[in-house]
Design a protein around this motif. Sequence first.
Motif, mmCIF file in Angstrom:
data_model
loop_
_atom_site.group_PDB
_atom_site.id
_atom_site.type_symbol
_atom_site.label_atom_id
_atom_site.label_comp_id
_atom_site.label_asym_id
_atom_site.label_seq_id
_atom_site.Cartn_x
_atom_site.Cartn_y
_atom_site.Cartn_z
ATOM 1 N N ILE A 108 42.017 66.333 81.384
ATOM 2 C CA ILE A 108 41.756 67.764 81.551
ATOM 3 C C ILE A 108 41.768 68.441 80.185
ATOM 4 N N GLU A 109 42.686 68.041 79.324
ATOM 5 C CA GLU A 109 42.752 68.642 77.989
ATOM 6 C C GLU A 109 41.460 68.401 77.212
ATOM 7 N N GLY A 110 40.922 67.181 77.344
ATOM 8 C CA GLY A 110 39.666 66.876 76.653
ATOM 9 C C GLY A 110 38.506 67.690 77.182
ATOM 10 N N ILE A 111 38.457 67.899 78.498
ATOM 11 C CA ILE A 111 37.395 68.718 79.087
ATOM 12 C C ILE A 111 37.511 70.153 78.592
ATOM 13 N N VAL A 112 38.741 70.675 78.573
ATOM 14 C CA VAL A 112 38.954 72.053 78.119
ATOM 15 C C VAL A 112 38.500 72.215 76.676
ATOM 16 N N SER A 113 38.839 71.254 75.835
ATOM 17 C CA SER A 113 38.451 71.327 74.427
ATOM 18 C C SER A 113 36.938 71.369 74.259
ATOM 19 N N GLN A 114 36.233 70.511 74.994
ATOM 20 C CA GLN A 114 34.775 70.470 74.860
ATOM 21 C C GLN A 114 34.115 71.673 75.530
ATOM 22 N N LEU A 115 34.691 72.168 76.609
ATOM 23 C CA LEU A 115 34.162 73.396 77.210
ATOM 24 C C LEU A 115 34.288 74.564 76.248
ATOM 25 N N THR A 116 35.395 74.631 75.536
ATOM 26 C CA THR A 116 35.581 75.700 74.552
ATOM 27 C C THR A 116 34.494 75.643 73.490
ATOM 28 N N ARG A 117 34.168 74.440 73.034
ATOM 29 C CA ARG A 117 33.094 74.283 72.052
ATOM 30 C C ARG A 117 31.737 74.656 72.647
ATOM 31 N N ALA A 118 31.494 74.212 73.878
ATOM 32 C CA ALA A 118 30.195 74.480 74.500
ATOM 33 C C ALA A 118 29.995 75.976 74.729
ATOM 34 N N LEU A 119 31.048 76.678 75.130
ATOM 35 C CA LEU A 119 30.923 78.113 75.392
ATOM 36 C C LEU A 119 30.713 78.908 74.113
ATOM 37 N N ALA A 120 31.057 78.312 72.973
ATOM 38 C CA ALA A 120 30.814 78.955 71.689
ATOM 39 C C ALA A 120 29.512 78.480 71.045
ATOM 40 N N ASP A 121 28.779 77.652 71.768
ATOM 41 C CA ASP A 121 27.546 77.050 71.256
ATOM 42 C C ASP A 121 26.513 78.134 70.956
ATOM 43 N N GLY A 122 25.799 77.974 69.867
ATOM 44 C CA GLY A 122 24.758 78.941 69.506
ATOM 45 C C GLY A 122 23.378 78.485 69.914
ATOM 46 N N GLY A 123 22.428 79.373 69.872
ATOM 47 C CA GLY A 123 21.053 79.070 70.256
ATOM 48 C C GLY A 123 20.329 78.136 69.317
ATOM 49 N N ASP A 124 20.922 77.849 68.159
ATOM 50 C CA ASP A 124 20.251 76.986 67.190
ATOM 51 C C ASP A 124 20.065 75.562 67.702
ATOM 52 N N LEU A 125 20.845 75.151 68.710
ATOM 53 C CA LEU A 125 20.803 73.777 69.191
ATOM 54 C C LEU A 125 19.868 73.578 70.379
ATOM 55 N N VAL A 126 19.268 74.644 70.865
ATOM 56 C CA VAL A 126 18.412 74.549 72.051
ATOM 57 C C VAL A 126 17.213 73.642 71.806
ATOM 58 N N ALA A 127 16.588 73.748 70.647
ATOM 59 C CA ALA A 127 15.370 72.988 70.364
ATOM 60 C C ALA A 127 15.614 71.481 70.449
ATOM 61 N N GLY A 128 16.767 71.025 69.980
ATOM 62 C CA GLY A 128 17.068 69.606 70.039
ATOM 63 C C GLY A 128 17.211 69.112 71.471
ATOM 64 N N ARG A 129 17.805 69.926 72.325
ATOM 65 C CA ARG A 129 17.949 69.537 73.731
ATOM 66 C C ARG A 129 16.580 69.453 74.405
ATOM 67 N N VAL A 130 15.757 70.426 74.164
ATOM 68 C CA VAL A 130 14.431 70.440 74.780
ATOM 69 C C VAL A 130 13.613 69.244 74.307
ATOM 70 N N GLU A 131 13.717 68.903 73.059
ATOM 71 C CA GLU A 131 12.986 67.751 72.529
ATOM 72 C C GLU A 131 13.486 66.456 73.186
ATOM 73 N N ARG A 132 14.788 66.340 73.356
ATOM 74 C CA ARG A 132 15.344 65.149 73.996
ATOM 75 C C ARG A 132 14.839 65.006 75.434
ATOM 76 N N ALA A 133 14.670 66.135 76.119
ATOM 77 C CA ALA A 133 14.249 66.116 77.529
ATOM 78 C C ALA A 133 12.811 65.631 77.700
ATOM 79 N N LYS A 134 12.003 65.667 76.671
ATOM 80 C CA LYS A 134 10.587 65.311 76.811
ATOM 81 C C LYS A 134 10.393 63.863 77.273
ATOM 82 N N ALA A 135 11.325 63.009 76.965
ATOM 83 C CA ALA A 135 11.206 61.603 77.383
ATOM 84 C C ALA A 135 11.375 61.436 78.884
#
Length: 364
Positions: free
Chosen positions: A312-339
């Motif tokens: 649970i502690e590990g999930i909380v830590s990564q959720l905290t990072r994800a909720l602070a995630d910026g829009g700069d990383l969106v393009a990489g996710r979309v590119e990965r999805a193309k496959a």
Amino acid sequence: MRIAFALPGLHRVHRGAEVAFIAVASELARRGDEVTLFGSGPALPDRPYNFIKVPSIPRERLEWLPKLPFLRSETGWEEASFAPGLLARYRPGDFDITATCAFPFTNFVLRRRSLRGGRPPHVFITQNGDWPAYSRDAEYRLFDCDGLVCINPDYQERNRDKYRTSLVPNGADLTRFRPGPPERERLGLPPGKIVLMVSALIPSKNVADGVRAVAALDDATLVVAGDGPLRNDIEALAAELLPSRYRRISVDADDMPALYRSVDAFLHLSRDESFGNVFVEALACGVPSVVYDLPRTRWILGDQAYYAPHSIEGIVSQLTRALADGGDLVAGRVERAKAFGWPVIAAKYRDFFAEIIDSNGRSK
């Protein structure tokens, strides 16, 4: 190529296997194949494939029944209610190849021979796991197929020596699942940070861990899109740990892209997901995802996710990072999805179906 897909939930529910079958069938039909779906939902307009309605009892109404060999869950009971109608409507001579991910009853029906003794080759798709192909216990000793679609590398490695296999992942409709503006007001979502889980409420999905993790955050609401036999247990846990910060919703399939785009983070905690269309759907919409750190999730998401250890502690830590995630990383996710676009996936299916048909013809 005359292709039959059979699954009780087709045209009735919007789960991963049903989404995959409909998407692949649509792509193959548009390319000129004659595709027929057997399912228990209504016929839908403007579909490029044929649809034959076969009655069945929804699994939600069968949760109270006993767990027995061949009928080990409400899913097995649902399939047992589907099989008699499928047996009456399915004609082996009408098809060049058949496919399902349901065992035992649907697999048995599609492998039955016609009065003349012949049947088309049968492909089993590991949407719900490879246990029928891998296990030799109980009713699984009766499993067989002419080809096995393995939707992750683990399944292919485990089964390639026994069956003719092909590694074909699931995908997403990238014309629908893509970044865009949120629609919180229309969907009735609350203000503030939102963590989304799209999941059946069954033990293997570990939704309770999601409740516990979000409870450790100060200002986030957990929204769960899904249903299942654990609904009351999850509601009770959320009432204790997340009062006023938990909501379970039902969303039409057409609104799923808008739902992903309207949240701040996506959370999925299954440890044994065969593939998980939801991974690609969230990825394609550019949403930061928190998942368990497993070889299978890394195979799908690459470096485009926040990987949590099994705590649970590990999930909380990564959720905290994800909720602070910026829009700069969106393009990489979309590119990965193309496959994982459905046209790419459907082409792999067609190549494998053609290989199985050709092999079956040579073996006669």
